[in-house]
Every structure is written in C-alpha cells, then in structure tokens.
Design a protein around this motif. Structure first.
Motif, PDB file in Angstrom:
ATOM      1  N   THR A  18       7.292  -9.372   0.627  1.00  0.00           N
ATOM      2  CA  THR A  18       5.913  -8.967   0.335  1.00  0.00           C
ATOM      3  C   THR A  18       5.104 -10.165  -0.167  1.00  0.00           C
ATOM      4  O   THR A  18       3.962 -10.380   0.246  1.00  0.00           O
ATOM      5  CB  THR A  18       5.906  -7.840  -0.723  1.00  0.00           C
ATOM      6  OG1 THR A  18       6.764  -6.797  -0.261  1.00  0.00           O
ATOM      7  CG2 THR A  18       4.512  -7.298  -0.934  1.00  0.00           C
ATOM      8  N   ARG A  22       1.674 -11.782   1.471  1.00  0.00           N
ATOM      9  CA  ARG A  22       0.454 -11.949   0.676  1.00  0.00           C
ATOM     10  C   ARG A  22      -0.032 -13.408   0.689  1.00  0.00           C
ATOM     11  O   ARG A  22      -1.215 -13.684   0.853  1.00  0.00           O
ATOM     12  CB  ARG A  22       0.703 -11.544  -0.775  1.00  0.00           C
ATOM     13  CG  ARG A  22       0.718 -10.059  -0.989  1.00  0.00           C
ATOM     14  CD  ARG A  22       0.644  -9.751  -2.499  1.00  0.00           C
ATOM     15  NE  ARG A  22       1.242  -8.470  -2.812  1.00  0.00           N
ATOM     16  CZ  ARG A  22       0.612  -7.301  -2.635  1.00  0.00           C
ATOM     17  NH1 ARG A  22      -0.608  -7.283  -2.156  1.00  0.00           N
ATOM     18  NH2 ARG A  22       1.214  -6.170  -2.948  1.00  0.00           N
ATOM     19  N   GLN A  25      -1.420 -14.378   4.099  1.00  0.00           N
ATOM     20  CA  GLN A  25      -2.745 -13.776   4.293  1.00  0.00           C
ATOM     21  C   GLN A  25      -3.809 -14.488   3.463  1.00  0.00           C
ATOM     22  O   GLN A  25      -4.885 -14.823   3.956  1.00  0.00           O
ATOM     23  CB  GLN A  25      -2.712 -12.294   3.905  1.00  0.00           C
ATOM     24  CG  GLN A  25      -2.019 -11.416   4.932  1.00  0.00           C
ATOM     25  CD  GLN A  25      -1.969  -9.963   4.484  1.00  0.00           C
ATOM     26  OE1 GLN A  25      -1.989  -9.671   3.292  1.00  0.00           O
ATOM     27  NE2 GLN A  25      -1.886  -9.058   5.451  1.00  0.00           N
ATOM     28  N   ILE A  55       1.588  -2.957   0.861  1.00  0.00           N
ATOM     29  CA  ILE A  55       0.677  -3.526   1.859  1.00  0.00           C
ATOM     30  C   ILE A  55       0.726  -2.631   3.092  1.00  0.00           C
ATOM     31  O   ILE A  55       1.551  -2.837   3.980  1.00  0.00           O
ATOM     32  CB  ILE A  55       1.096  -4.943   2.284  1.00  0.00           C
ATOM     33  CG1 ILE A  55       1.503  -5.790   1.068  1.00  0.00           C
ATOM     34  CG2 ILE A  55      -0.031  -5.622   3.054  1.00  0.00           C
ATOM     35  CD1 ILE A  55       1.848  -7.222   1.429  1.00  0.00           C
TER      36      ILE A  55
END
Lengths: 432, 432
Positions: A18, A22, A25, A55
């Motif tokens: 995760t 993140r 992105q 997400i």
C-alpha cells in the motif's frame, strides 16, 4: 518509438505494498523528472480480491492469479512484497525468466536463495534490487554497491534487528531483566508473540548473510553465520560492561582478512566511544570499513511501513533509470568469489569474561596463568567479593585472542575445581 | 551516431585532482559498466605546466589557459578542484554558459555563490554536483536529494569540521586545555597555522549553509548562519557537561518549523546517548530528520584525498548517467522557496548555563526566580562551593526556552550583584 511508460506488476498489497502504491501515485511528477519515464502500476496480486482496502481506486487492477502478471508481456518490472520463501521464490524466478526486472523487500528469500536469484538475473540481463530487505530506512545496499564501487570492504558491523536493540537498550538504561523487557516489548508491538527469530539472532543473521554476500561478493549462506541470541544476556553483564566502558549490543559482524571471511551475530561488548554503542531503541545502524574511504556508518530506522516502501520505490526508480540507460543487469553481481571461511584459530577478537571462583588465595594467578599459556594477555582485570564474600568474582577483558584458544580455555576452566561458574563470555569490538 | 565517450576537462591538478585522474584511470571498465559510456579526461588546467608531477603521462593534456577547456566544444563536463572564489566562479559560470556540466569540490564557492551557480545551471539545463564540498567521504548531498526526494526534511545536525571535532574530542578524553590541544593538532597537521576558519566555526558555517540550501530549498547565505567557535570552550565546561550526561561538540544545526528556518554553528551540549555524541576525532557526521523516514545519520571521514576524489568521481558518474538518460539539469534545483528566518523568540532550545555567584543564602532562589519570570523552567540544577567555598557555582540545564528569553536573562544576570560571572551558556541538543 521509445518507451514512455514503465509498467509495474505489484505482488502483495499489505502495508508495504500500500505504501508503494501511495508513493508512486503521490510522486508521479518527481519520478518522471528523475527518470524521464512515467511509472504505472498496472496489476496487483492479492490473496483476496473482495477484501475492502484503504485505496479502493486500485480495485480494477487486483488479481488473485500470479500468471496475469508473470505472463503479461507489457509488464516490465515485478515488485514482490509478499514475503516468505514460497511462492515468492517461484514468482521471482519466473519473472526473471520472462525478462522482467525485480524489486523485492524479502530478506528471508534473499538470505536463503539470493545467489540463485542473482545468478538467474545475471543470466537474463535483468535487474534485481532488494534494498528494503536490510535495515529498511537505511540505503545500505546502495551504499555498498555504489559508494564502495571503487573500494574494497574489509569489515561490516551491524545493529540490524530493532527488536533486540530495543531490549538491550532498555536493559541498559533501566537496569532491567531480559524477561521483563521482552514482555514490555511484546506489549508495545516491538516484539512478536513468538520472538524466537529476533531474540535468537536468526533475523539479524539473515541480514548479515545478505550484507556479506553483497559486500564481499562471496555466496554466504545462513549456516555460515555463527549465531547467538540475547536471551542469556543478564543485567549483571550489562552493568559490568558499563563499568569497563562497554555497551552490550546484538552485533552482526562480517570481516574479511585476506580472502578469509567470518560472519557472526552475537551479543557483543561495544566500546562506549564507538558510534555503534549509541545506537539505541529500535534503530538500526551499519558500520562499514573500506580500504580507501576508511570508517563510515549509516544509521536510521530499520523497519516501518514508510521507510520500507520508500526503499522499494527508490529501487524501482533505479530499475527505470537503468532501462532508459540500457544498463539493466550490469549492476547485478552474483557472488563470484570462492567462499573461504576462517577457521576458529583465525577469528581474532578481544573478549570479556566473567566468572565466579572459590575465594582462595592464588585463584586469580591460576586463571591468568592459564590464559597466558594460551598466549591470551589481559587488558583489564577486576576481582571482587561475591555472594557475601564466600566466593569471588573475576571479570577480565583480554587483548586479541583466537576463538579456538578462547574456547579451549573456557572448556578447561569448566573442569577446574576453583572455577565455580563461568557466567559469561562476549566478544569485544570497537575498542581499537 | 550516439555518443560513446564523455570528455572531461579537469581544472586543478593538486591532490584531489590527481586522485580523480587515478580513479578514472583505474576504474574505466567499472565506469563503462555503470554508465554505458566511456569517460576520458582530455584537458587539465594547471598553473605551471612545467612542474614535475606524479602522473607524467598526463603531461600532453596540461594547459595553463582555461579557455582551452571552456571553449572546447568537445568537452562535455568540467571538474573544478582549484578551490577559492575567483577564478573558480568565473570558470564555472562560463562552463555552464557553454552548456557544459560541472562537478566541483568547492565549499567556499558553493556557500557564497551556490544560488547563482545553480540558477545558471537550471537556465542552461546543465548538471552541477558538489558532493565533495560537504563532509568529503559521506554521500550526504546525494542522500538529501535522492534518499529524501519523497520526504520533507525538518532538521539537520552536523559535525562537519574535522579539526574542531578533533580538538573537542581530545579535550573531552584527556581533560586537556583548548590551547594545548590546538597546538598538538597543528603539530599533527589536523589544524592549520592560522586555524581561524576552523576554530571560529566559519568552515562549518559554509557547509551548513550548503546543507540548509539544499535540504530546505531556500537560498541560505553565510550571513544567515549564527556562528560561534570553540575557542572559549573550557575543560571545566566539558567536565560539567559529562557529569550531567553531555559531550560538547561544535554542532551545525539547521531546523525548519513550518516555513521558518534557523541555521547555526555553535559549541553545543549533545546528550551522550545521541549518536552524534560518539562522533570522535576528525570524523564527520550529519544527522537528518525527515517527516517520513524519521531519524537517520551518515558518518564518515570529512576530508582526505581519496574520500574527496571518490566523491568527485561519483558525481561525474551521475552526470554521465544523466547525459545518457537525457535528464541533465533536472536534478539541479536552484533554491526556489522564499527565505523566512526565525526570530530569536522562535528559536527554541534547552540550555546549559554555568555561573559563579556570591555564596549567600537565597542566591539560587533568586536565579531560579528570574528564570521562572521568563517562563524558563529547569531540568537539572547543581550548586556547589567554588573558590575554596568563598563563592558558589551554579550549573543549570533548562527545559525548552526561547533564545530571546535566554539572552535577556543573561543580560539581566550580568548586572546582578550576586552574579559574579557567567562562565558559559550552551544550547543542549539530542536529549528529547
């Protein structure tokens, strides 16, 4: 037309996975600026695609079938954050077989099967990077490969397990018992319910095997590492250590003399003025000695979601840069040197020794005589009453001695009538 | 046809320049492997072409005319190791104007004219790297740019001057006087005949200005750095510091709270358990706090021919890689944020204060009362006889206090009849 986007298949979508999503992105623009290419995560392997996640916009990318990543010709890089040996090993080997580059955070796998994976990568001209596998937030593997590229590493010493360093720090600062501090660490989530892998030194040993393999270019195996954990370290040892100028640390040591190598993990008396002695709590540090650069040390968080994910993304950036440079695989060096392990007679170290002896005249003389016969000379000696004066306690710090000599002295002492108990024996480092 | 060889003009051929030539020669194959391009030094600027040198095979490349490098369209990269401001500044600006990339080891220049040079590089799309200018053997600038690319740096603390750290270490370990240790350091070549730049903190201030500019993206100038040297540090201060758990270090501090920044260099009480407290001798270390990664520290040799030349060549490798990637200039970030300097009322720190007072009843109460009125509370207090009991000595460690409050307390105390002398006042760091 030249490639504009690098496509990434992510295997594993837990906390580190995760974090990777993140960061990729949030930093698209930075990453583009650094590499000249866009980075896009196009598929994510999960165990359960139905599970609700923090997400949700990635839901369309989820798959439970690894082949959808491994057989997708559009995917250039596989990021493995599943952990464990199987199926991670099979996935990584299959990815390399397909010519995909690999980034992994998997220390268990790299410690046990690193040589196999690096050899496959070399054969296929692919990159394999695994910065996050050792001391998460410290870019130590990168430093070994890039910073020491034109140097020769002779020694690495590492505090590479946060759980045990937390325990040793607490014991030292509070004069507390091992068992109590372990319980506290478990309550705080710093130690697992079954702490064996950490406290017995196995986790640190994996990391030292990885460091030694990379630093010395020799295929070190986990079983080549002498391992001793911290469960037998007493608060008395720590207190005596302090008095003589040492802190007890679970220290990983990888040392090369000529071509002969030794790698160990063991509780060690570290001289207080050495920078490793002040590495406290869950922090990690790796001290590296290179012939040209001399002494360096890298200090930082050893774990944690963000530091680990950051390390993974940094590796990913390197892969992408290498793709554009057309130099993938060139930085991958499968260990190519023959492994020469030191005999115990070649493992030289200072030692700290604590024992309880009969309170008789001449005991200290007998003990030091025995050491002298094995050519072990002494740097510090303390003798004092023990058990209300009915016995005596002797604490010794030796000059450099061979492990074989020290072992035979200890074995002999065990049988001596005047020696009631050998309480402890530690290597001493950082005092030169 | 794509470029196969990168041509380098070397300006300066002293010890660092010689080291650069040797490393580039010795590692051609490695460099080719890493970058996919060959690196060739094609011209070397010297003051005297007739002088005999340790590497005579470079003689045909020597020139005393900078224009032969600056106007040579075949030269892609200029490596400047002349040092000093002029003509190094003019050469570097001219090289950038011609579209050449620049690698420099020049801390004086980067501290004073860094913003101008980086802006010119940005304008021309050229690389400028200067790793060797701060803490030679520690890849700290690279770490700030790459390692913290996706993070936000809030604090840097550095021991960035080897001479002063050698002096402070000796004073601490041997209980020796400043003047004696300085003399010894000069005899050993660790301090210069005129040690002003080192001992008064100016050298460290230059490096902190460079670190703060890069880490915070703000155009810090040398005059923005509060500077105090070590010449007034007494062995008594060091001994009292030890007693209360501190080592005195010449510490560079760059701290950002919100957008407000403070940068200083001053003798500081560093908590013994902080890793910076154990950085001894001529070693350097930079401690960096990032919001995501947390605390990290980089430790190593701060100077020396080989570490410095290695840093220069590493920068050169990055330039060459960027050339092949076509991303030159993208890593160069001229400081773009507005500079907001903290007022003294925003500079918060703990303080160590030592003073001699009249040996009268109620003196300690008066002193603590005065501090309390300024909202300065105390963490540690020691009072003891001084001067055979005819006076008393008070040592205080405060909790966090504003510099403005501390300064006004000190000014007031100077005028108090009961305060005979304020012996010393230091910031305290590393104890949180």
């Amino acid at each position: 037309m030249e490639k504009q986007i690098v496509r990434v298949g992510l295997m594993g979508f837990g906390t580190v996975g995760t974090g990777v999503v993140r960061i990729v992105q949030a930093h698209q623009e930075d990453l583009q600026k650094q590499t000249g290419l866009g980075i896009e995560i196009t598929k994510i392997l999960v165990q359960n695609a139905e599970k609700s996640r923090s997400i949700s916009e990635m839901d369309p990318l989820l798959t439970t079938n690894a082949d959808e990543i491994l057989n997708d010709a559009d995917i250039d890089v596989v990021v493995e954050v599943i952990g464990g040996i199987s199926p991670a090993r099979e996935y990584i080997l299959a990815a390399l077989e397909q010519g995909k580059h690999v980034v992994t955070a998997n220390k268990d796998l790299m410690a046990l099967h690193g040589a196999e994976i690096l050899a496959k990568a070399e054969e296929k001209g692919c990159d394999v990077f695994y910065e996050a596998s050792v001391a998460g937030g410290i870019p130590i593997l990168r430093a070994l490969v890039e910073g020491f590229a034109s140097d020769r590493i002779t020694k690495m010493m590492g505090i590479v397990n946060g759980t045990t360093n937390y325990i040793m720090t607490k014991m030292s600062q509070e004069g507390a018992d091992y068992a109590d501090v372990l319980k506290e660490a478990q309550a705080l989530g710093y130690a697992e319910a079954d702490p064996t892998s950490d406290v017995e030194g196995f986790d640190a040993a994996r990391k030292m095997a990885i460091l030694a393999t990379l630093g010395f270019r020799v295929p070190m195996k986990l079983e080549d590492v002498d391992v001793k954990g911290i469960s037998s370290v007493s608060k008395e040892d720590i207190a005596y250590g302090k008095r003589l100028g040492y802190e007890v640390k679970l220290l990983g040591l990888a040392r090369r003399d000529g071509e002969a190598i030794e790698v160990s993990v063991q509780p060690t008396m570290v001289a207080k003025h050495h920078p490793l002695a002040s590495v406290n709590g869950v922090f990690n540090a790796v001290y590296v000695h290179g012939e040209a650069v001399g002494e360096t040390m890298f200090y930082g968080p050893g774990a944690g979601e963000l530091p680990t994910a950051t390390a993974v993304v940094s590796d990913l950036v390197t892969v992408v840069k290498n793709m554009k440079l057309g130099v993938n695989g060139r930085g991958v060096v499968a260990p190519y040197k023959e492994k020469v392990l030191k005999a115990d007679s070649e493992k030289l170290s200072k030692y700290f020794l604590r024992m309880v002896v009969a309170d008789k005249r001449g005991v200290l003389a007998k003990v030091t005589q025995l050491l002298a016969e094995k050519n072990i000379s002494l740097e510090q000696v303390v003798q004092q009453p023990y058990n209300n004066g009915s016995q005596a306690e002797i604490i010794l710090v030796t000059h450099q001695a061979a492990k074989s000599d020290m072992d035979s002295v200890l074995a002999y002492m065990e049988g001596m009538e005047i020696v009631e108990e050998i309480k402890s024996c530690y290597r001493v480092e950082g005092g030169e």
